[in-house]
Write a protein that holds these residues in place. Structure first.
Motif, PDB file in Angstrom:
ATOM      1  N   PRO A  98      14.557 -24.039  51.760  1.00  0.00           N
ATOM      2  CA  PRO A  98      14.186 -22.674  52.160  1.00  0.00           C
ATOM      3  C   PRO A  98      15.139 -22.033  53.158  1.00  0.00           C
ATOM      4  N   ASP A  99      15.708 -22.823  54.081  1.00  0.00           N
ATOM      5  CA  ASP A  99      16.638 -22.244  55.050  1.00  0.00           C
ATOM      6  C   ASP A  99      17.981 -21.887  54.431  1.00  0.00           C
ATOM      7  N   GLU A 100      18.198 -22.281  53.160  1.00  0.00           N
ATOM      8  CA  GLU A 100      19.425 -21.943  52.438  1.00  0.00           C
ATOM      9  C   GLU A 100      19.221 -20.776  51.476  1.00  0.00           C
ATOM     10  N   ILE A 101      18.025 -20.202  51.453  1.00  0.00           N
ATOM     11  CA  ILE A 101      17.701 -19.115  50.522  1.00  0.00           C
ATOM     12  C   ILE A 101      17.286 -17.883  51.318  1.00  0.00           C
ATOM     13  N   THR A 102      17.918 -16.751  51.036  1.00  0.00           N
ATOM     14  CA  THR A 102      17.514 -15.466  51.608  1.00  0.00           C
ATOM     15  C   THR A 102      16.907 -14.618  50.497  1.00  0.00           C
ATOM     16  N   VAL A 104      16.418 -11.244  49.103  1.00  0.00           N
ATOM     17  CA  VAL A 104      16.964  -9.890  49.195  1.00  0.00           C
ATOM     18  C   VAL A 104      16.353  -9.080  48.051  1.00  0.00           C
ATOM     19  N   CYS A 105      15.285  -8.348  48.358  1.00  0.00           N
ATOM     20  CA  CYS A 105      14.490  -7.737  47.287  1.00  0.00           C
ATOM     21  C   CYS A 105      14.568  -6.214  47.326  1.00  0.00           C
ATOM     22  N   ASN A 106      13.999  -5.608  46.277  1.00  0.00           N
ATOM     23  CA  ASN A 106      14.083  -4.166  46.105  1.00  0.00           C
ATOM     24  C   ASN A 106      12.837  -3.674  45.397  1.00  0.00           C
ATOM     25  N   ASN A 107      12.010  -2.890  46.095  1.00  0.00           N
ATOM     26  CA  ASN A 107      10.826  -2.266  45.484  1.00  0.00           C
ATOM     27  C   ASN A 107       9.875  -3.294  44.860  1.00  0.00           C
ATOM     28  N   VAL A 108       9.438  -4.278  45.670  1.00  0.00           N
ATOM     29  CA  VAL A 108       8.589  -5.328  45.132  1.00  0.00           C
ATOM     30  C   VAL A 108       7.168  -5.196  45.671  1.00  0.00           C
ATOM     31  N   SER A 109       6.272  -5.969  45.082  1.00  0.00           N
ATOM     32  CA  SER A 109       4.859  -5.915  45.428  1.00  0.00           C
ATOM     33  C   SER A 109       4.549  -6.775  46.648  1.00  0.00           C
ATOM     34  N   ALA A 110       3.344  -6.560  47.196  1.00  0.00           N
ATOM     35  CA  ALA A 110       2.879  -7.406  48.297  1.00  0.00           C
ATOM     36  C   ALA A 110       2.795  -8.859  47.852  1.00  0.00           C
ATOM     37  N   GLU A 111       2.424  -9.072  46.600  1.00  0.00           N
ATOM     38  CA  GLU A 111       2.325 -10.434  46.073  1.00  0.00           C
ATOM     39  C   GLU A 111       3.691 -11.130  46.106  1.00  0.00           C
ATOM     40  N   GLU A 112       4.737 -10.413  45.702  1.00  0.00           N
ATOM     41  CA  GLU A 112       6.081 -11.008  45.737  1.00  0.00           C
ATOM     42  C   GLU A 112       6.520 -11.306  47.160  1.00  0.00           C
ATOM     43  N   LEU A 113       6.257 -10.388  48.064  1.00  0.00           N
ATOM     44  CA  LEU A 113       6.630 -10.626  49.457  1.00  0.00           C
ATOM     45  C   LEU A 113       5.870 -11.826  50.017  1.00  0.00           C
ATOM     46  N   ARG A 114       4.604 -11.919  49.697  1.00  0.00           N
ATOM     47  CA  ARG A 114       3.791 -13.045  50.179  1.00  0.00           C
ATOM     48  C   ARG A 114       4.331 -14.359  49.616  1.00  0.00           C
ATOM     49  N   ASN A 115       4.722 -14.361  48.374  1.00  0.00           N
ATOM     50  CA  ASN A 115       5.282 -15.566  47.758  1.00  0.00           C
ATOM     51  C   ASN A 115       6.533 -16.028  48.503  1.00  0.00           C
ATOM     52  N   ALA A 116       7.420 -15.083  48.844  1.00  0.00           N
ATOM     53  CA  ALA A 116       8.642 -15.441  49.568  1.00  0.00           C
ATOM     54  C   ALA A 116       8.322 -15.978  50.962  1.00  0.00           C
ATOM     55  N   GLU A 118       5.521 -17.398  51.945  1.00  0.00           N
ATOM     56  CA  GLU A 118       4.876 -18.714  51.825  1.00  0.00           C
ATOM     57  C   GLU A 118       5.873 -19.814  51.503  1.00  0.00           C
ATOM     58  N   HIS A 119       7.005 -19.449  50.908  1.00  0.00           N
ATOM     59  CA  HIS A 119       8.066 -20.431  50.660  1.00  0.00           C
ATOM     60  C   HIS A 119       8.970 -20.616  51.882  1.00  0.00           C
ATOM     61  N   GLY A 120       8.697 -19.889  52.955  1.00  0.00           N
ATOM     62  CA  GLY A 120       9.467 -20.056  54.178  1.00  0.00           C
ATOM     63  C   GLY A 120      10.803 -19.352  54.183  1.00  0.00           C
ATOM     64  N   LEU A 121      10.944 -18.283  53.387  1.00  0.00           N
ATOM     65  CA  LEU A 121      12.218 -17.582  53.272  1.00  0.00           C
ATOM     66  C   LEU A 121      12.287 -16.400  54.233  1.00  0.00           C
ATOM     67  N   LEU A 122      13.474 -16.118  54.724  1.00  0.00           N
ATOM     68  CA  LEU A 122      13.727 -14.882  55.455  1.00  0.00           C
ATOM     69  C   LEU A 122      13.862 -13.765  54.429  1.00  0.00           C
ATOM     70  N   VAL A 123      13.086 -12.700  54.591  1.00  0.00           N
ATOM     71  CA  VAL A 123      13.024 -11.615  53.613  1.00  0.00           C
ATOM     72  C   VAL A 123      13.796 -10.408  54.121  1.00  0.00           C
TER      73      VAL A 123
END
Length: 432
Positions: A98-102, A104-116, A118-123
């Motif tokens: 997870p610390d190796e993954i950033t 970088v999203c565009n126009n996504v849902s709350a569900e997608e943000l929550r998934n990221a 919960e995986h411990g990613l910096l969004v």
């Protein structure tokens, strides 16, 4: 292997111990072929841009997310970005932590943000609305924001991602609004990123945008990550002698820029670049078979199984890919004629290479579209209900191995409920 037109791949020893004809015979046509040595070389060139201890190369995996390629890229010390739940899953499967993954999203849902989260990613978010949504999803957390620097670059309007005519980024004048949202949700602004566009061949605009982002970073506390984006170009017109991006000059300017700024400000966080194309484009060639050659009036067409379902870039961006021609017992041919290479999709725009001076193409030839490792397979579709091709790796010893099987008609049918059970039974039987 010298063939009808093969100077570029000959020099690279691209196909290793095999020939294009042998690969197509073994794995079918069309076929994506990747060269491990070229992939590793590009990774190392990017890492060599700076010796600053905080410098990282953040591979933009939308260019190509094949698991085998991701594992090679990780083994070379690159980190990675993701922009969908699917990409997160692929990166984790490839071994990235997870610390190796950033994200970088565009126009996504709350569900997608929550998934990221919960995986411990910096969004990283690229609008005030998305910042607000992330605050609701992850109050008290960390966030990156994507700044639109007002500077754009790229070979086509559709790949310019900076400036007022694009959908990306938060304006640099919106700092007060950003601060309001951060305070409302107790968010920490941990990073800034930007992207000006794709396929720049001179470093000037990129360095200018870097300096802009560093000035922006000085206005914030607690910044841990500064991501300058990607867009590094490659020479798609190799047969015309197109020059490469001068990576030595690029590295000298980039290293000086971040080193001087870090020394002046005392910054001890990470600096990242975010290339995708430069990492994987040149390690890939897509092979296809010529099934029909004809003249319509003065125009000569070579009809292949390389439709835009297999390679979209020429149709979507008017992109140029050099064409090579291979045949059994083929030898170099100097004499050329104007020909248009087309695919098998029922669309008049299904053109891979328009009006090119090439040696005469014959039925049964294998054609190779060079530099197709980036945004090639990644943008494949099942349009006309054609199945996506297989992918093969030429490893560091020159041996070929299958890294993604060809799709089947059963795969297409398996998405429909009445066929899903049969497909699952077939999979179980195959694994017994």
């Amino acid at each position: 292997m010298s063939n009808v037109r093969s100077a570029v791949t000959d020099e690279q020893e691209f196909y290793g111990l095999s020939t294009p004809m042998e690969l197509v015979e073994t794995y079918g046509s069309p076929l994506y072929v990747y060269n491990e040595n070229i992939l590793r070389k590009r990774c190392r060139e990017l890492k060599a841009l700076s010796s600053h201890p905080g410098f990282r190369v953040n591979y933009s995996a939308k260019a190509n997310a094949n698991l085998s390629l991701l594992r090679i890229i990780r083994s070379e010390g690159l980190v990675v970005d993701a922009m969908s739940p699917g990409e997160i899953a692929m990166h984790l499967a490839a071994g990235f932590t997870p610390d190796e993954i950033t994200y970088v999203c565009n126009n996504v849902s709350a569900e997608e943000l929550r998934n990221a989260v919960e995986h411990g990613l910096l969004v990283s978010v690229d609008s005030l609305a998305q910042l607000e949504l992330l605050g609701q999803v992850n109050p008290g957390g960390k966030v990156m924001i994507r700044i639109n620097p007002g500077i754009g670059a790229g070979h086509h309007a559709k790949v310019v991602t900076g400036g007022k005519d694009t959908k990306f980024g938060i304006g640099p004048d919106d700092g007060d609004k950003v601060r309001e949202i951060l305070a409302r949700y107790d968010l920490t602004l941990a990073g800034l990123n930007q992207h000006i566009g794709s396929l720049f061949m001179e470093p000037d605009s990129y360095i200018e945008a870097m300096k802009f982002l560093l000035r922006e970073a000085e206005q914030w506390d607690d910044i841990e990550v500064i991501d300058f984006g990607g867009g590094f170009g490659i020479p798609y017109r190799k047969y015309e002698g197109q020059a490469r991006l001068d990576m030595q000059a690029m590295g000298e300017q980039l290293h000086a820029c971040i080193s001087e700024w870090a020394e002046r400000t005392g910054y001890q966080g990470r600096f990242m670049i975010e290339p995708g194309r430069y990492v994987v484009a040149e390690c890939g060639v897509v092979l296809g078979t010529v099934h029909s050659v004809k003249n319509n009036g003065p125009r000569r067409f070579a009809g292949t199984d390389l439709g835009f379902n297999v390679l979209q870039r020429p149709v979507m961006y008017d992109a140029h890919h050099d064409v090579e021609i291979y045949r059994e017992d083929g030898t170099p041919v100097a004499e050329t004629m104007l020909q248009t290479v087309v695919g098998n999709i029922c669309e008049s725009g299904d053109i891979m290479a328009r009006e090119r001076d090439l040696p005469e193409i014959q039925e049964g030839d294998i054609v190779g579209m060079l530099d197709s490792g980036a945004y090639g397979f990644a943008m494949c579709s099942s349009y006309n209900q054609r199945q996506r091709p297989a992918e093969v790796l030429i490893d560091s010893d020159g041996k070929d191995k299958l890294i993604r099987r060809r799709e089947t008609i059963e795969d297409l049918l398996s998405f429909y409920p009445e066929f899903a059970a049969t497909a699952e039974e077939s999979k179980k039987a195959a694994n017994m």
